[in-house]
Design a protein around this motif. Structure first.
Motif, PDB file in Angstrom:
ATOM      1  N   ALA A 116       8.451  -1.190 -10.799  1.00  0.00           N
ATOM      2  CA  ALA A 116       7.698   0.025 -11.068  1.00  0.00           C
ATOM      3  C   ALA A 116       6.188  -0.179 -11.119  1.00  0.00           C
ATOM      4  CB  ALA A 116       8.176   0.639 -12.383  1.00  0.00           C
ATOM      5  N   THR A 117       5.735  -1.363 -11.560  1.00  0.00           N
ATOM      6  CA  THR A 117       4.277  -1.507 -11.705  1.00  0.00           C
ATOM      7  C   THR A 117       3.670  -2.314 -10.566  1.00  0.00           C
ATOM      8  OG1 THR A 117       4.332  -3.589 -12.881  1.00  0.00           O
ATOM      9  CG2 THR A 117       4.583  -1.583 -14.213  1.00  0.00           C
ATOM     10  N   VAL A 126       1.368  -4.611 -10.751  1.00  0.00           N
ATOM     11  CA  VAL A 126       1.214  -6.037 -11.045  1.00  0.00           C
ATOM     12  C   VAL A 126       2.481  -6.798 -10.664  1.00  0.00           C
ATOM     13  CG1 VAL A 126       0.767  -7.730 -12.848  1.00  0.00           C
ATOM     14  CG2 VAL A 126      -0.390  -5.495 -12.901  1.00  0.00           C
ATOM     15  N   GLU A 127       3.631  -6.223 -11.004  1.00  0.00           N
ATOM     16  CA  GLU A 127       4.892  -6.871 -10.643  1.00  0.00           C
ATOM     17  C   GLU A 127       5.043  -6.965  -9.129  1.00  0.00           C
ATOM     18  OE1 GLU A 127       8.444  -5.732 -13.525  1.00  0.00           O
ATOM     19  OE2 GLU A 127       7.057  -4.050 -13.236  1.00  0.00           O
ATOM     20  N   ARG A 128       4.633  -5.874  -8.453  1.00  0.00           N
ATOM     21  CA  ARG A 128       4.781  -5.857  -6.995  1.00  0.00           C
ATOM     22  C   ARG A 128       3.850  -6.868  -6.327  1.00  0.00           C
ATOM     23  NH1 ARG A 128       4.955  -0.227  -7.708  1.00  0.00           N
ATOM     24  NH2 ARG A 128       2.831   0.021  -6.923  1.00  0.00           N
ATOM     25  N   ARG A 129       2.698  -7.101  -6.970  1.00  0.00           N
ATOM     26  CA  ARG A 129       1.724  -8.007  -6.362  1.00  0.00           C
ATOM     27  C   ARG A 129       2.320  -9.409  -6.165  1.00  0.00           C
ATOM     28  NH1 ARG A 129      -3.154  -8.711 -10.037  1.00  0.00           N
ATOM     29  NH2 ARG A 129      -1.822 -10.389 -10.814  1.00  0.00           N
ATOM     30  N   ASP A 130       3.129  -9.827  -7.157  1.00  0.00           N
ATOM     31  CA  ASP A 130       3.680 -11.183  -7.079  1.00  0.00           C
ATOM     32  C   ASP A 130       4.996 -11.234  -6.306  1.00  0.00           C
ATOM     33  OD1 ASP A 130       1.559 -12.093  -8.540  1.00  0.00           O
ATOM     34  OD2 ASP A 130       2.555 -11.632 -10.456  1.00  0.00           O
ATOM     35  N   ALA A 131       5.527 -10.083  -5.956  1.00  0.00           N
ATOM     36  CA  ALA A 131       6.833 -10.071  -5.290  1.00  0.00           C
ATOM     37  C   ALA A 131       6.682 -10.376  -3.805  1.00  0.00           C
ATOM     38  CB  ALA A 131       7.513  -8.710  -5.479  1.00  0.00           C
ATOM     39  N   ASN A 132       7.802 -10.831  -3.249  1.00  0.00           N
ATOM     40  CA  ASN A 132       7.834 -11.123  -1.813  1.00  0.00           C
ATOM     41  C   ASN A 132       7.818  -9.805  -1.025  1.00  0.00           C
ATOM     42  OD1 ASN A 132       9.445 -11.317   0.754  1.00  0.00           O
ATOM     43  ND2 ASN A 132       9.195 -13.503   0.273  1.00  0.00           N
ATOM     44  N   THR A 180       0.830  -1.201   0.000  1.00  0.00           N
ATOM     45  CA  THR A 180       0.000   0.000   0.000  1.00  0.00           C
ATOM     46  C   THR A 180       0.868   1.255   0.000  1.00  0.00           C
ATOM     47  OG1 THR A 180      -1.321  -1.323   1.496  1.00  0.00           O
ATOM     48  CG2 THR A 180      -2.102   0.901   1.033  1.00  0.00           C
ATOM     49  N   ALA A 181       1.938   1.218   0.771  1.00  0.00           N
ATOM     50  CA  ALA A 181       2.827   2.374   0.857  1.00  0.00           C
ATOM     51  C   ALA A 181       3.457   2.667  -0.505  1.00  0.00           C
ATOM     52  CB  ALA A 181       3.918   2.113   1.905  1.00  0.00           C
ATOM     53  N   LEU A 182       3.886   1.593  -1.211  1.00  0.00           N
ATOM     54  CA  LEU A 182       4.532   1.779  -2.511  1.00  0.00           C
ATOM     55  C   LEU A 182       3.530   2.290  -3.540  1.00  0.00           C
ATOM     56  CD1 LEU A 182       6.924  -1.321  -2.681  1.00  0.00           C
ATOM     57  CD2 LEU A 182       7.458   1.052  -2.088  1.00  0.00           C
ATOM     58  N   ARG A 233       1.832   6.831  -6.857  1.00  0.00           N
ATOM     59  CA  ARG A 233       0.835   7.829  -7.231  1.00  0.00           C
ATOM     60  C   ARG A 233       1.361   9.244  -7.013  1.00  0.00           C
ATOM     61  NH1 ARG A 233      -4.075   5.652  -4.156  1.00  0.00           N
ATOM     62  NH2 ARG A 233      -4.352   3.838  -5.488  1.00  0.00           N
ATOM     63  N   ASP A 234       2.169   9.376  -5.963  1.00  0.00           N
ATOM     64  CA  ASP A 234       2.714  10.703  -5.669  1.00  0.00           C
ATOM     65  C   ASP A 234       3.922  11.034  -6.536  1.00  0.00           C
ATOM     66  OD1 ASP A 234       0.784  10.832  -3.794  1.00  0.00           O
ATOM     67  OD2 ASP A 234       2.098  10.373  -2.081  1.00  0.00           O
ATOM     68  N   GLY A 235       4.290  10.118  -7.445  1.00  0.00           N
ATOM     69  CA  GLY A 235       5.362  10.410  -8.395  1.00  0.00           C
ATOM     70  C   GLY A 235       6.738   9.962  -7.964  1.00  0.00           C
ATOM     71  N   ALA A 236       6.832   9.208  -6.871  1.00  0.00           N
ATOM     72  CA  ALA A 236       8.157   8.739  -6.447  1.00  0.00           C
ATOM     73  C   ALA A 236       8.566   7.517  -7.265  1.00  0.00           C
ATOM     74  CB  ALA A 236       8.122   8.388  -4.965  1.00  0.00           C
TER      75      ALA A 236
END
Lengths: 259, 305
Positions: free
Chosen positions: B44-45, B47-53, B29-31, B36-39
C-alpha cells in the motif's frame, strides 16, 4: 641469325633468412630472332626467374644479359617486349578492348591508333567482336587470349610468356597452343615460353631449354628438328616422341637423387 | 524482397521486448498514480514499493499493467507513444517550426554533410600520401590511429571552445567534429584499396614502363573503389554521431543533439526517443544513398558479375 637475347654466365642469388638461394647459376644462353624457345624444369629451377631477368623485373647478381643489344632495363623502357603472366590479370572494370588499350594509353598512342590496334590484335587471337565484353563474360581460355592480345598490342618484337596456359584444361590448352603457333608464324616474333609440360614444350618450340633446381641452371639445350608447320597430330610422330624422350632424360638427370 | 520477412521478424521481436520491458520500468509510477486516484494497490505505501522488485510489483498488481503502457513522461515510453510523438513533430508540424523534428534533423544533417565531405576528402588525401610516401606511411598512420583513441566527448568541447574564441561558431565547429570521426575509416579503407593490386598487376605495369601517375590512375584508384564505398558508409554514420556530440557541450538549442539534451533536462523521454529515432533514420538514409551510388558505380565499372 642475329641474337636478340644473350646471357653470359648469369647469376642470381636471393638473400633469405635461411641463407642465400641460388635461383640462377652460370646461365649462358643465346636466343636468336624469330626463335620459339621454351624453358622447362621443375619448380625452383629458375625458369621464371630467368624470364623476369630478361624483363628487368629481377636484377641479376652476376654475369651479363643483353636484350636487343641493350641492358634489360633499357629494353624495358624502350618497351622491347610484351609479357604474358600466369594469370590473365585483366582489369574487371575495363572491357576487353579497354584492357588491350591499357598499355597503349600508357604509351601515349592516339585514340584512332588505339582503336585500330585493338581490332588488329583481337583478330590475331581470334576474339574479333568480343571487344565490348567484360572479362567475366569470357571463359578462362578467352581471357588468356585477351591477355596475349594486350601483350601484342604495342608491337614489341619479343614475347615473354610465363606459363600462360598453366591454369587451363588440356583441351583448351591444345587449342591455344595451335593458335599460338599460327600467331608466331604470322608475326615472326621471338618468343620465350616457360612451361611445366613436356608435350607443350616440344610441340611449340624451335629450341627447348631444360633446367634443374638448386642451384637453378641449364642442363640441356635441345634444337628441335620438327618442321615449323606443325599440325596437332605431329605429336604422334617418332621424331616428336624422340625429342620428348630427350627432354624427359634431361629433367631426370638434373633432378639427381632428389626424386 | 526475400529480406522483408527476416527484418519484420526481428522488428516484431524488438517491439514485443520493448512493451514487456515497459511494464516493470513504469510500474512504480503507475502504482503511485493509482494510489493517488484512490485505487487499492499492494503493497500500500510508496516506501514499501520502492524496495520491492519491479517485476514482482507488476505481477501483484496485474490490473494496473495497462497504465504502464500509456504513461505521460514514462521512464520507458512505449513504441506507440514514441511514434505518435515522432508523427506529431514531423508530419504534423511545419518544417520551419522550432518544434519540428525535421527542422532539427536538417540542422544536424547539414553539419554532418559538411563534416563528412571534409573528412572524406581529408581521408582520401591522407591515404594517397600514405601509399606513395614512405615517410607519411610511417608517421601519419600511427597518429590517425591515436586520434581515434581519444574520447570524442572529451575533445568535442575543446574544439567548440577553441574555434569559438577565434570567432568561428555554428556549423563549422560541429562539422570539424564530424570530420574528426569520419576521416579515419576513409583513410583505413582507402589505404587498403589503393594497396589491393597484387604484385603481378604492378609488375605488369612495370613492363609497360608506366609512371607512378599512370599506375595510380589506371590501376590503384579504380581498384580502390569498392573499398572506398564501404569505408564511406562507415564514415557517414560516424559523421552523424560527431555532429550530435558536437551539439551537446554547447547547450545548443537547435539540432538532434539539442533535442536529446533538452529531453533529458525536462524528463521528456518521448522527445529523447523520437530524436534517437530521427538520428537513426538520417543515418540509415545516408548509408542507403551511398549504397545506391555504390551499386550504380560498381555496375558501371563491371565489378558485379
Amino acid at each position: 641469325m642475329n641474337r636478340v637475347i644473350s646471357a653470359q654466365s648469369l647469376d642470381l642469388t636471393f638473400k633469405t633468412n635461411d641463407g642465400p638461394v641460388h635461383a640462377l647459376k652460370d646461365v649462358t644462353l643465346d636466343i636468336h630472332k624469330g626463335e620459339f624457345v621454351s624453358f622447362i624444369g621443375p619448380s625452383g629451377c629458375g625458369k621464371t626467374t630467368f624470364l623476369r631477368c630478361i624483363a628487368a623485373l629481377e636484377d641479376p647478381t652476376g654475369g651479363t644479359l643483353s636484350v636487343n643489344g641493350m641492358t634489360p632495363d633499357e629494353a624495358r623502357r624502350a618497351r622491347a617486349y610484351g609479357y604474358v603472366f600466369q594469370a590473365a590479370g585483366l582489369y574487371p572494370w575495363r572491357t576487353i578492348a579497354g584492357n588491350i588499350k591499357l598499355p597503349l594509353e600508357i604509351m601515349g598512342f592516339s585514340k584512332s591508333e588505339q582503336a585500330e590496334r585493338v581490332e588488329r590484335v583481337l583478330d590475331l587471337v581470334e576474339l574479333t567482336g568480343f571487344g565490348k565484353k567484360f572479362p567475366w563474360q569470357l571463359s578462362g581460355g578467352m581471357q588468356q587470349r585477351a591477355s596475349i592480345a594486350r601483350a601484342l598490342a604495342f608491337d614489341a618484337d619479343i614475347l615473354l610468356m610465363d606459363e600462360p596456359f598453366g591454369a587451363l584444361d588440356e583441351i583448351v590448352r591444345d587449342h591455344l597452343n595451335e593458335q599460338l603457333l599460327s600467331l608466331w608464324a604470322r608475326t615472326e616474333k621471338t618468343i620465350a615460353f616457360v612451361t611445366h609440360s613436356i608435350p607443350e614444350a616440344v610441340y611449340l618450340s624451335t629450341k627447348i631449354v631444360v633446367m634443374s633446381p638448386r642451384p637453378g641452371r641449364i642442363t640441356d639445350v635441345i634444337e628441335s628438328s620438327l618442321p615449323r608447320d606443325r599440325p596437332l597430330d605431329i605429336r604422334d610422330s617418332t621424331e616428336f616422341i624422340d625429342i620428348a624422350h630427350r627432354v624427359r632424360e634431361g629433367l631426370r638427370a638434373g633432378h639427381g637423387d632428389d626424386v | 524482397m526475400r529480406s522483408v520477412v527476416p527484418i519484420l521478424t526481428v522488428l516484431l521481436a524488438i517491439v514485443i521486448l520493448w512493451y514487456a520491458a515497459a511494464v516493470p520500468m513504469n510500474i512504480r509510477t503507475a502504482l503511485t498514480q493509482a494510489e493517488r486516484d484512490g485505487a487499492i494497490v499492494a503493497p500500500a505505501t510508496r516506501v514499501e514499493r520502492r524496495d520491492a522488485n519491479a517485476i514482482g510489483l507488476a505481477l501483484r498488481n496485474p490490473s494496473h499493467i495497462p497504465a504502464t503502457l500509456d504513461q505521460e513522461r514514462a521512464r520507458l515510453p512505449t513504441p506507440h507513444r514514441v511514434f505518435s510523438e515522432l508523427w506529431n513533430t514531423t508530419v504534423m508540424k511545419k518544417i520551419t517550426s522550432k518544434r519540428s523534428l525535421v527542422f532539427h534533423a536538417w540542422i544536424t544533417l547539414s553539419a554532418t554533410l559538411l563534416g563528412f565531405a571534409i573528412g572524406a576528402v581529408l581521408g582520401i588525401a591522407l591515404a594517397v600520401g600514405i601509399v606513395h610516401n614512405r615517410a607519411m606511411d610511417m608517421s601519419v598512420m600511427p597518429w590517425a590511429i591515436a586520434s581515434q583513441t581519444i574520447p570524442i566527448l572529451a575533445i568535442a568541447p575543446m574544439i567548440i571552445v577553441v574555434l569559438n574564441s577565434v570567432g568561428i561558431q555554428g556549423l563549422l565547429p560541429k562539422a570539424m567534429i564530424s570530420a574528426y570521426l569520419s576521416f579515419f575509416p576513409v583513410v583505413v579503407g582507402m589505404v587498403k584499396g589503393l594497396r589491393s593490386p597484387d604484385a603481378m598487376q604492378l609488375d605488369q605495369l612495370r613492363t609497360y614502363n608506366a609512371s607512378r601517375t599512370a599506375t595510380f590512375f589506371k590501376l590503384r584508384l579504380p581498384a580502390s573503389v569498392p573499398y572506398l564505398f564501404t569505408s564511406l558508409k562507415i564514415g557517414a554514420a560516424a559523421a552523424l554521431i560527431g555532429a550530435i556530440v558536437g551539439e551537446l557541450p554547447t547547450g545548443a538549442v537547435r539540432g538532434l543533439g539539442a533535442r536529446l539534451l533538452a529531453g533529458s533536462y525536462y524528463g521528456q523521454t518521448e522527445q529523447i526517443w523520437s530524436a534517437l529515432f530521427a538520428a537513426a533514420f538520417v543515418a540509415a538514409g545516408l548509408v542507403g544513398i551511398i549504397g545506391l551510388f555504390q551499386r550504380i558505380t560498381m555496375n558501371q565499372m563491371g565489378f558485379n558479375r
